[in-house]
Scaffold this active site. Structure first.
Site, short mmCIF file in Angstrom:
data_model
loop_
_atom_site.label_atom_id
_atom_site.label_comp_id
_atom_site.label_asym_id
_atom_site.label_seq_id
_atom_site.Cartn_x
_atom_site.Cartn_y
_atom_site.Cartn_z
N TYR A 72 -7.35 12.45 -1.32
CA TYR A 72 -8.45 11.49 -1.23
C TYR A 72 -8.99 11.11 -2.61
O TYR A 72 -10.19 10.94 -2.79
CB TYR A 72 -9.56 12.05 -0.35
CG TYR A 72 -9.15 12.21 1.09
CD1 TYR A 72 -9.17 11.13 1.97
CD2 TYR A 72 -8.71 13.44 1.58
CE1 TYR A 72 -8.77 11.27 3.29
CE2 TYR A 72 -8.31 13.59 2.89
CZ TYR A 72 -8.34 12.50 3.74
OH TYR A 72 -7.95 12.65 5.05
N UNK A 73 -8.09 10.96 -3.54
CA UNK A 73 -8.44 10.62 -4.92
C UNK A 73 -8.09 9.16 -5.20
O UNK A 73 -7.20 8.59 -4.55
CB UNK A 73 -7.67 11.54 -5.88
N GLY A 74 -8.79 8.56 -6.16
CA GLY A 74 -8.45 7.21 -6.56
C GLY A 74 -7.05 7.11 -7.15
O GLY A 74 -6.51 6.01 -7.30
N THR A 76 -4.42 8.83 -5.79
CA THR A 76 -3.46 9.27 -4.78
C THR A 76 -2.25 8.35 -4.68
O THR A 76 -1.16 8.79 -4.31
CB THR A 76 -4.15 9.43 -3.41
OG1 THR A 76 -5.21 10.39 -3.52
CG2 THR A 76 -3.19 9.88 -2.33
N ARG A 123 -3.39 8.34 3.53
CA ARG A 123 -3.23 7.99 2.12
C ARG A 123 -2.07 8.78 1.52
O ARG A 123 -2.10 9.99 1.61
CB ARG A 123 -4.51 8.31 1.34
CG ARG A 123 -5.73 7.56 1.83
CD ARG A 123 -6.88 7.90 0.95
NE ARG A 123 -6.54 7.56 -0.44
CZ ARG A 123 -7.37 6.95 -1.27
NH1 ARG A 123 -8.56 6.61 -0.86
NH2 ARG A 123 -7.03 6.69 -2.50
#
Length: 226
Positions: A72-74, A76, A123
């Site tokens: 859930y990272u920018g 990813t 994601r």
């Protein structure tokens, strides 16, 4: 309607993940120290399903890229680029290993059993499946950090002067060589010695160019020795 639009935009921002703002001097890549004591082959890790312990000496003779990952990272989206990198450079002896970690912004909150379904359906989504080995979630910094990450960090200088915003970092004690965020990368050579360390914002395409450049230099040295 305006409130719904505002809420939708806020949700999109939350789902997009978070990457810390640039603070202090950053370098895209750092060469690791010479004269390192020991090799990565002294360590190993459990696969993400917990069913197999893989000693890293299994990768002797290969170039190994260690990446701490999060769902859930920018950043990813780098998973997709890492898949492409693995496919493209596997014939040249590159192996990518992924290590989920929840210490940066709490962006890997799920259990080990939830990580692969998250990657597949959320994601990056769209049926994504990593073509490189993922290992059990664990710490890369702090009191309970995995020992092979201690070795990697001590072998290579950090790529940034500052750690970042303390309320987004979840470990103690904090040290100068600590990993700064998700998707930082370390390259280990065929002899088990760390070679390079990349900042998390360094693009995978630049990482690829650095790896290929190093491989070419090593190949040229091999020819000269003959």
């Amino acid at each position: 309607m305006a409130r719904l639009l505002q809420a939708s935009c806020l949700l999109s921002l939350l789902l997009a993940g978070f990457v810390p703002q640039s603070r202090g001097q950053e370098k895209s890549k750092m060469d690791c120290h010479g004269g390192i004591s020991g090799t990565i082959y002294e360590y190993g890790a459990l696969t993400i399903d917990g069913e197999e312990y893989i000693p890293f000496k299994q990768y002797a003779g290969k170039y190994v890229l260690f990446v701490n990952v999060a769902s859930y990272u920018g950043l990813t989206g780098q998973y997709i680029e890492l898949n492409a990198l693995q496919e493209e450079l596997a014939p040249f002896g590159l192996v990518i290993l992924g290590f989920p970690c929840n210490q940066f912004g709490k962006q890997e909150p799920g259990e080990n059993s939830e990580i692969l379904p998250t990657l597949k359906y959320v994601r990056p989504g769209g049926g994504f499946v990593p073509n490189f080995q993922l290992f059990e979630k664990g710490d890369v910094n702090g009191e309970k950090e995995q020992k092979f990450y201690t070795f990697l960090k001590n072998s290579c200088p950090p790529t940034s002067e500052l750690l970042g915003t303390s309320d987004r970092l979840f470990w103690e004690p904090m040290k100068v060589h600590d990993i700064r965020w998700n998707f930082e990368k370390f390259l280990v050579g065929p002899d088990g010695i760390p070679i390079m360390r990349w900042h998390h914002r360094t693009t995978v395409s630049n990482v690829k160019m650095d790896i290929l450049s190093y491989m070419r230099r090593q190949a040229a040295l091999g020819v000269k020795r003959k």
